[in-house]
Write an enzyme that holds these catalytic residues in place. Structure first.
Site, PDB file in Angstrom:
ATOM      1  N   HIS A  72      38.369  41.574  62.753  1.00  0.00           N
ATOM      2  CA  HIS A  72      38.732  42.430  63.881  1.00  0.00           C
ATOM      3  C   HIS A  72      38.198  43.833  63.651  1.00  0.00           C
ATOM      4  CE1 HIS A  72      42.296  40.024  65.777  1.00  0.00           C
ATOM      5  NE2 HIS A  72      41.239  39.275  65.525  1.00  0.00           N
ATOM      6  N   TYR A 201      49.545  46.852  69.862  1.00  0.00           N
ATOM      7  CA  TYR A 201      50.755  47.576  69.463  1.00  0.00           C
ATOM      8  C   TYR A 201      51.262  48.308  70.708  1.00  0.00           C
ATOM      9  CZ  TYR A 201      49.843  46.983  64.430  1.00  0.00           C
ATOM     10  OH  TYR A 201      49.656  46.468  63.166  1.00  0.00           O
ATOM     11  N   PRO A 294      56.487  46.487  58.198  1.00  0.00           N
ATOM     12  CA  PRO A 294      55.224  45.791  58.434  1.00  0.00           C
ATOM     13  C   PRO A 294      54.326  46.403  59.508  1.00  0.00           C
ATOM     14  CG  PRO A 294      57.041  44.586  59.432  1.00  0.00           C
ATOM     15  CD  PRO A 294      57.645  45.712  58.659  1.00  0.00           C
ATOM     16  N   LYS A 298      50.557  46.973  55.606  1.00  0.00           N
ATOM     17  CA  LYS A 298      50.239  47.443  54.262  1.00  0.00           C
ATOM     18  C   LYS A 298      50.816  46.595  53.140  1.00  0.00           C
ATOM     19  CE  LYS A 298      47.752  49.559  55.685  1.00  0.00           C
ATOM     20  NZ  LYS A 298      46.332  49.571  55.413  1.00  0.00           N
ATOM     21  N   TYR A 384      44.671  52.353  58.303  1.00  0.00           N
ATOM     22  CA  TYR A 384      44.937  50.966  58.684  1.00  0.00           C
ATOM     23  C   TYR A 384      43.899  50.029  58.054  1.00  0.00           C
ATOM     24  CZ  TYR A 384      46.662  47.155  61.667  1.00  0.00           C
ATOM     25  OH  TYR A 384      47.216  45.982  62.113  1.00  0.00           O
TER      26      TYR A 384
END
Length: 391
Positions: A72, A201, A294, A298, A384
């Site tokens: 991704h 998100y 979560p 990480k 990220y």
């Protein structure tokens, strides 16, 4: 019975450590309280940083990962009426990969079996002794009910928050930081193809929602709920209705595909760090030393970074006779731990509805800033997609 490194816990951290040590000629014995079937079936994280993917390939467990993972370029950030894509490759030069922790575990377990090194599953009454001295050892009862003693040069505690390793650290020398969040995740696994090409998100007045995936035909979803949420109150119809609303189905022609829910569970949200990560000949790695919510993906990646440092430290100590990296392991690992703990906290507090309407406006302002500013977008992307191991 004697070995060079006794590894407590056969999750991804312990298994990866054993693989890396074995490649350097360092012998280890794994001790795990659960059965192999249980370890293989644990469903956890599914997002791997670029450095995690590269490391798994380097140590010989990346063949299936390379064939089956989904790369991704980034994620979508969303709030009512708006959805924006953050391109990590463009912003930070790195992508992430979707590959379930269960699959990583299976690959590592197979590698362990092929290496022919000893693993004790279903071990009970595990206790660590003399970790501050020169002759540490572990006692336990094996699956057949026989008492065992394992002497080692070093002990690696990769057994999570509730394991015996963290408890073996001297209380007077430990310091812990902990934060309980006033919400939890209702996690849902469904037999349905993802409705998105990359993770979504979503901030929503009703609470956070996330659309993730495990494969081309299995999707993973999360809904913000109360920590004491009764999972029995969430029928499949209620779950799909909430996801449809919070993920903005119908906006801009986007549709949420629904399917058979195969698993649902409530996941508490917390941050936890304990220091130091070393005492004498005991070293902590992964969830034994730190837990993050979560939201920032990480947890597994942070454990892998710990193990990469620890494997190098133990190798140079036990094979080459240099204790320098072992002495600095805790301080080096904790720099990354606190960076990832902050990022996970930041993502969590930005995206989950909490507080009053004033707080909600601050969250929306932060989301808008993250999208509008290349510097802010890059900061999110760099964290990220993953900082260099050893940061």
């Amino acid at each position: 019975m004697r070995t060079q490194v006794a590894i407590i816990g056969a999750g991804p951290a312990g298994l990866l450590l054993s693989q890396m040590l074995g490649l350097e000629g360092i012998e280890s014995v794994l001790i795990e309280r659960q059965s192999p079937e249980y370890v293989r079936s644990r469903i956890r994280a599914g997002i791997l940083e670029a450095s995690t993917v590269e490391l798994l390939k380097q140590v010989g467990v990346g063949e299936r990962l390379a064939a089956e993972s989904m790369e991704h370029r980034g994620i979508y950030l969303q709030w009512p009426g708006e959805r924006h894509h953050l391109d990590f490759v463009k912003l930070a030069g790195r992508s992430v990969s979707v590959y379930g922790q269960t699959e990583v575990t299976k690959d590592l377990m197979l590698a362990r079996e092929r290496a022919g090194q000893q693993t004790y599953y279903e071990a009970t009454d595990v206790e660590l002794h003399d970790v501050g001295g020169d002759s540490p050892y572990v006692t336990f009862v094996d699956a057949s009910g026989q008492p065992q003693r394992l002497d080692a040069d070093a002990i690696a505690g990769c057994d999570g928050f509730h394991g015996p390793s963290r408890k073996a650290m001297p209380e007077a020398e430990q310091r812990t930081w902990e934060k309980e969040y006033p919400f939890a995740w209702l996690g849902v696994l469904a037999d349905v193809a993802p409705s998105t090409d990359e993770l979504i998100y979503a901030w929503h007045p009703d609470g956070f929602a996330m659309h993730s995936m495990r494969s081309s035909h299995v999707s993973r979803f999360y809904l913000q709920v109360r920590p004491d949420e009764d999972i029995n109150a969430w029928s499949d119809d209620r779950i799909w209705a909430a996801l449809t609303t919070r993920l903005g189905a119908g906006q801009h022609g986007w549709k949420l595909e629904t399917g058979v829910v195969t698993e649902k569970s409530v996941l508490p949200m917390r941050s936890f760090v304990t220091t130091p990560m070393r005492h004498g000949r005991l070293f902590l790695a992964g969830d034994a030393a730190h837990i993050v919510p979560p939201t920032g993906a990480k947890g597994l990646n942070l454990a892998v970074a710990d193990v990469a440092l620890l494997a190098r430290a133990l190798t140079t100590w036990l094979r080459d006779g240099s204790e320098k990296l072992a002495e600095t392991y805790s301080d080096t690992a904790l720099r990354r731990v606190w960076r990832c703990t902050h990022f996970s906290w930041w993502m969590t507090t930005m995206l989950h509805r909490h507080g009053d309407d004033f707080d909600a406006q601050l969250q929306l302002s932060q989301l808008q800033r993250t999208i509008a500013s290349e510097a802010a977008s890059t900061e999110l992307a760099e964290n990220y997609a993953g900082l260099p191991i050893g940061y």
